[in-house]
Design a protein around this motif. Structure first.
Motif, PDB file in Angstrom:
ATOM      1  N   SER A 207       0.874  -1.273   0.125  1.00  0.00           N
ATOM      2  CA  SER A 207       0.116  -0.034   0.009  1.00  0.00           C
ATOM      3  C   SER A 207       0.850   1.102   0.023  1.00  0.00           C
ATOM      4  O   SER A 207       1.891   1.430   0.584  1.00  0.00           O
ATOM      5  CB  SER A 207      -1.109   0.043   1.189  1.00  0.00           C
ATOM      6  N   LYS A 209       0.077   4.248   1.030  1.00  0.00           N
ATOM      7  CA  LYS A 209      -0.395   5.042   2.337  1.00  0.00           C
ATOM      8  C   LYS A 209      -0.383   4.278   3.730  1.00  0.00           C
ATOM      9  O   LYS A 209       0.233   4.881   4.573  1.00  0.00           O
ATOM     10  CB  LYS A 209      -1.730   5.735   1.951  1.00  0.00           C
ATOM     11  N   TYR A 210      -0.714   3.061   3.586  1.00  0.00           N
ATOM     12  CA  TYR A 210      -0.911   2.468   4.940  1.00  0.00           C
ATOM     13  C   TYR A 210       0.144   1.326   4.715  1.00  0.00           C
ATOM     14  O   TYR A 210       0.058  -0.034   4.412  1.00  0.00           O
ATOM     15  CB  TYR A 210      -2.175   1.656   5.085  1.00  0.00           C
ATOM     16  N   PHE A 212       1.497  -0.760   6.755  1.00  0.00           N
ATOM     17  CA  PHE A 212       1.104  -2.287   7.432  1.00  0.00           C
ATOM     18  C   PHE A 212       0.275  -3.048   6.488  1.00  0.00           C
ATOM     19  O   PHE A 212       0.178  -4.220   7.033  1.00  0.00           O
ATOM     20  CB  PHE A 212       0.492  -1.908   9.004  1.00  0.00           C
ATOM     21  N   MET A 213      -0.329  -2.507   5.516  1.00  0.00           N
ATOM     22  CA  MET A 213      -1.303  -3.459   4.620  1.00  0.00           C
ATOM     23  C   MET A 213      -0.243  -4.001   3.625  1.00  0.00           C
ATOM     24  O   MET A 213       0.442  -3.722   2.996  1.00  0.00           O
ATOM     25  CB  MET A 213      -2.298  -2.639   3.975  1.00  0.00           C
ATOM     26  N   ALA A 215      -1.657  -5.812   1.129  1.00  0.00           N
ATOM     27  CA  ALA A 215      -2.157  -5.747  -0.066  1.00  0.00           C
ATOM     28  C   ALA A 215      -3.215  -4.367  -0.044  1.00  0.00           C
ATOM     29  O   ALA A 215      -3.527  -4.216   1.203  1.00  0.00           O
ATOM     30  CB  ALA A 215      -2.738  -6.900  -0.603  1.00  0.00           C
TER      31      ALA A 215
END
Lengths: 294, 294, 294, 294
Positions: A207, A209-210, A212-213, A215
């Protein structure tokens, strides 16, 4: 290139190795074999968040099963260690528990094997028994006896074969994807593990922006972001995209499934464009070019 | 006591507390809502070996859902921490990925809440949106937009309500169990999480012989062991036993489900005896006596 | 003679000639082809009281149909004149009316032909069109265009192939019959026209008491009359009998269907006896001896 | 007027009186009741070419049926004389023949009655029996005993309630129609008799070119003829139209079904226009204005 008036993109699907087991579930009727198979292959769409990928490969007549009863073949796909754990759990909780079932190895010639020792459930009352030439365990249970093999072949297969069905609106794309799934159901050696065989929310790795994601949404293929994303890959006039993801025993059957699925999708009015997903070609060793399917 | 000529045992079901979430999945048609719900509730028969217990509670018309589309309500049951993890994973992998779905909280008045932040999947393209008075997130995805609530009520419910359907042979017991499941499907607030709603291999806690097993065959209820086990509970003439296990939002709905299920099973020819499972009454706080159901 | 512990009676099925048409219905998805086929083959169990006998022969992939879409093949059976009338009515009312359907001849090499002129429905707006090498009519309709062939092959086939599944109780016999129907579904060229493929109330020709009845209950095979009828044919211990009736394109496929069906029924616990129905051998030119099936 | 962005035409559906019987079919499980009901309501889309119009009204739990078993309620609609004939034939051939069925009158308070004397099939072995307060006949048959009432209420109902679902392409219109049928399935007292509940080829009375045709394509509503027909009623941008035809016990339930169906169709993306069919208002005594549904 066009097929039945639908543009076939000059793209390839990039796919990955996975370990696969093929399990034959039989029961008193086809319907009961199906219900066990359905439970055993649930919560298994994507290895990103599910413990494995799994699905129904096909139906077998009594002539094709070791115990002469109707059956369903399922594929379970995962890394080697996870695969053994998942086969054990899913057979123990979803098939051994189901009415009238028996379980047999669907890859008897595979060299790599995993042991799935359900017979401990018998608490000492279990015993060995041959069924259709297969060495099985019979376990006394409340509905009679459960019978099953405990040694299963696994092979290195292919995960993530895919193509995109793009439509002039959402319902056209959905029915195109449905027609593709119908067609793929007739191909041996493959599954489409997502709900109803279809992915509505294809993802990219990671990701922006995030962090920790693992996917996130694949914005380049989001029709509502077509005007907002610089390098959109949504063709003009496309309002919805579905992805069909295919796992299979080998490259040949994944390729055949892609070919059958793409051709079927192209027969549906309102389907306008077919493409495929890859990561630039550096991640997965398998490449399936759409134009080689025809 | 008899009902329709079938002996109703003087026994009770012993059941346990569990945390339960109720999730409403809507889609463009009932069938597509069902497919997502089916995937999301798979591999979820028993907390012994599955990460949770889950099932379809019922179907909802467009008049009963926040977005006016047809829906399916599912229940997911587990310990509190596991429940949150499972709701997140199952919604993320099996519902967000499914065609045309939206997700809403099915327990809006519950005080305990869990957060299910799927909107991170949107990678910054997501935005907030109200649907039917519910505060939702809209996430751009390949098939258009996914819309869903992210705050779900959970309640302390009941797991393990149960009864046994005993037949003069296996097919009679199976059809009796099927009739029971049909009847329970019409009761709100409950699920039967096993394959097709039916357990063919009920278990006891632990194992006499294999100490590493958390559960093993319940030999007292195994018809083929009737002559071999000292304290068998298999009535004379019984050749097969199926267990129906019921989880629900509260004691009342589990009790109603048991009543409907038992009565339905007793209508099937060849069903001869109904009993229920317990552990002596010291483990579970809920007791449902079969004879109180009539 | 026994198979899997089930007694196979020394009896034969007596069957009759019938004219048969084989029609391929395609649609946008397999499901929509099925729904049209299901409507078109309803109210068609027995020529005694229905205008024809009809059923679904099997499913076809897009590779097997003239227009490359998924299809369902149905058989319609009747006397020659009645057959034409029924094909016309059923295609006009149940297939032309159904969403997205097309219709093709499933017996292109048959010498006998019937004309089914649906194109008059087009009121002059219809036009000729070739699809997959077939000469078709395209009719403008509300959902777009209906496309269909109008010249259908018919062949002299076989009606009334049959066998009896006898069980120690009703549910065993029913599940045995269900397993038989599952197995027969995999055989090409045949249908089982009764509800779910199974007859619960086999009949004899005429009636002893009510002379106006063309058929009445076959009391010799009624388990509840076993003690009341002198020449009962219900074996001791049999509590329920189901008949599977098979119509097909020729003797070979009917025989194969009988073999697959009998073997499948014999795998179901509680099935104890298999027999077959005939009228002494003077009425029907086709005889299928059960013991020749093995 | 608009609903969810879809234009609701200022039109009305024109409907006609019909005689209706409501029959409750019960069986050992819901599935077996369904299969008998499905066969009994086949080949019954339109009174123009089928012997009657028929369909499944809904499912009943054991609490709602006279014999405490799961059931399916069907409606059969036709002129008075034809109705009796069709109820007799369809119950005799499609329900009495089906496994484990029983039949009960679904309109016990109706003043008009028809007699359906299936007990002659018993050839003298039949006898009278009370079930759930209903006077029935029990007929010994091969699978045990068939039980049924023989006196059925009929009422003057409504045939031909309808609306048109128009889409920007065929798949959008089809899914809109499907959503409508899903919604109508939850309304009591009505059926949608066409395949899958949907008409793809709505007709006008008679034919301009072929005088022998009682009905022909409704060219004003054919999208492919939009530019060729002078007084087309196909709105700009509409590429496909499906008609939903509703028969019911009275005006109220047909109106409710139309309302539920229209609202559901309007939730489907790509559905752009809703209209209804009439014949100028001089033929049918019932008029349902679309705008009165909201």
């Amino acid at each position: 290139m066009e097929y039945n008036g639908v543009t076939i993109d000059d793209e390839y699907a990039e796919a990955f190795p996975t370990w696969v087991s093929r399990i034959i579930i039989t029961a008193v009727t086809e319907d009961w074999a199906y219900r066990a198979a359905n439970e055993a292959t649930g919560f298994a769409t994507s290895a990103i968040g599910c413990p494995c990928e799994a699905g129904i490969e096909g139906f077998l007549s009594g002539d094709e099963t070791p115990d002469g009863r109707p059956g369903v073949a399922i594929l379970i796909c995962a890394g080697k260690k996870k695969l053994k754990e998942q086969v054990v759990e899913r057979l123990a909780e979803c098939v051994l528990t189901a009415p009238t079932t028996a379980v047999f190895d669907g890859l008897p010639e595979a060299e790599e094997r995993i042991a799935v020792k359900l017979h401990f459930f018998g608490d000492g009352y279990e015993y060995q028994k041959e069924v259709g030439g297969r060495k099985c365990w019979a376990i006394p249970i409340m509905n009679g006896e459960y019978v099953g093999e405990e040694d299963f072949g696994i092979v290195k297969g292919v995960a993530g074969g895919n193509f995109f069905v793009m439509g002039e609106n959402q319902m056209a794309a959905l029915m195109g994807a449905q027609a593709a799934v119908d067609a793929i159901a007739g191909v041996g050696g493959v599954i489409t593990s997502f709900p109803g065989g279809i992915v509505g929310s294809g993802s990219k790795v990671g990701s922006k922006k995030y962090k920790f994601m693992p996917a996130s949404t694949n914005e380049k293929y989001c029709p509502t972001l077509r005007e907002k994303v610089e390098d959109t890959k949504v063709p003009e006039g496309v309002k919805a995209i579905y992805e069909i993801v295919i796992d299979g025993l080998d490259e040949d059957c994944v390729k055949e499934a892609m070919a059958e699925g793409v051709r079927a999708a192209c027969m549906v009015p309102g389907v306008v464009f077919i493409s495929a997903g890859n990561f630039g070609g550096n991640l997965g060793p398998f490449k399936f070019n759409l134009r080689d399917l025809f």
